[in-house]
Design a protein around this motif. Structure first.
Motif, PDB file in Angstrom:
ATOM      1  N   UNK A 112       6.219 -14.927  24.499  1.00 33.34           N
ATOM      2  CA  UNK A 112       6.279 -16.126  23.674  1.00 33.34           C
ATOM      3  C   UNK A 112       6.184 -17.411  24.493  1.00 33.34           C
ATOM      4  N   UNK A 113       7.016 -17.569  25.515  1.00 38.63           N
ATOM      5  CA  UNK A 113       7.037 -18.815  26.277  1.00 38.63           C
ATOM      6  C   UNK A 113       5.734 -19.020  27.044  1.00 38.63           C
ATOM      7  N   UNK A 114       5.177 -17.959  27.591  1.00 41.66           N
ATOM      8  CA  UNK A 114       3.910 -18.063  28.320  1.00 41.66           C
ATOM      9  C   UNK A 114       2.757 -18.406  27.382  1.00 41.66           C
ATOM     10  N   UNK A 115       2.760 -17.816  26.181  1.00 43.48           N
ATOM     11  CA  UNK A 115       1.711 -18.108  25.202  1.00 43.48           C
ATOM     12  C   UNK A 115       1.802 -19.563  24.751  1.00 43.48           C
ATOM     13  N   UNK A 116       2.995 -20.052  24.483  1.00 39.03           N
ATOM     14  CA  UNK A 116       3.158 -21.455  24.090  1.00 39.03           C
ATOM     15  C   UNK A 116       2.675 -22.396  25.193  1.00 39.03           C
ATOM     16  N   UNK A 117       2.974 -22.055  26.449  1.00 35.28           N
ATOM     17  CA  UNK A 117       2.513 -22.875  27.569  1.00 35.28           C
ATOM     18  C   UNK A 117       0.990 -22.835  27.690  1.00 35.28           C
ATOM     19  N   UNK A 118       0.385 -21.673  27.443  1.00 39.55           N
ATOM     20  CA  UNK A 118      -1.075 -21.559  27.518  1.00 39.55           C
ATOM     21  C   UNK A 118      -1.738 -22.354  26.392  1.00 39.55           C
ATOM     22  N   UNK A 127       5.145  -8.259  21.281  1.00 40.49           N
ATOM     23  CA  UNK A 127       4.943  -9.321  22.262  1.00 40.49           C
ATOM     24  C   UNK A 127       3.624 -10.040  21.980  1.00 40.49           C
ATOM     25  N   UNK A 128       3.656 -11.370  21.790  1.00 42.85           N
ATOM     26  CA  UNK A 128       2.416 -12.109  21.567  1.00 42.85           C
ATOM     27  C   UNK A 128       1.617 -12.241  22.866  1.00 42.85           C
ATOM     28  N   UNK A 129       0.295 -12.302  22.727  1.00 41.27           N
ATOM     29  CA  UNK A 129      -0.585 -12.506  23.870  1.00 41.27           C
ATOM     30  C   UNK A 129      -1.608 -13.573  23.508  1.00 41.27           C
ATOM     31  N   UNK A 130      -2.212 -14.174  24.525  1.00 43.94           N
ATOM     32  CA  UNK A 130      -3.226 -15.192  24.284  1.00 43.94           C
ATOM     33  C   UNK A 130      -4.195 -15.239  25.458  1.00 43.94           C
TER      34      UNK A 130
END
Length: 88
Positions: free
Chosen positions: A59-65, A41-44
């Protein structure tokens, strides 16, 4: 007796210039993304000197961030000082 000595005799007290003065730029916002590989799971995290501190997981949350961080760079009060009446 005379005046007290501030520095030992023979010791130069001159300050040398900074050997690398830089170009005047300095970081104010950081985007840190961790995407270790397949099946993970990617994180940012997005942080800024203005006090912003946000994080995302997935993924979707990281792209939005990432998109939100890019937008914040253009609207951050520490990066784009306001002029005139808006500054007050």
């Amino acid at each position: 007796m005379g005046e007290p000595k501030v520095a030992a005799e023979g010791v130069p007290i001159a300050v040398r210039p900074d050997p690398d003065p830089g170009d005047g730029r300095h970081p104010i916002a950081w985007l840190h993304i961790t995407a270790p590989g397949r099946g993970t799971v990617p994180t940012a995290t997005s942080r800024c000197v203005c006090g912003r501190d946000r994080s995302a997981v997935g993924l979707h949350s990281v792209l939005a961030l990432i998109e939100d961080h890019t937008t914040h760079r253009d609207t951050c009060p520490r990066r784009t000082p306001r002029e005139g009446r808006a500054a007050a």
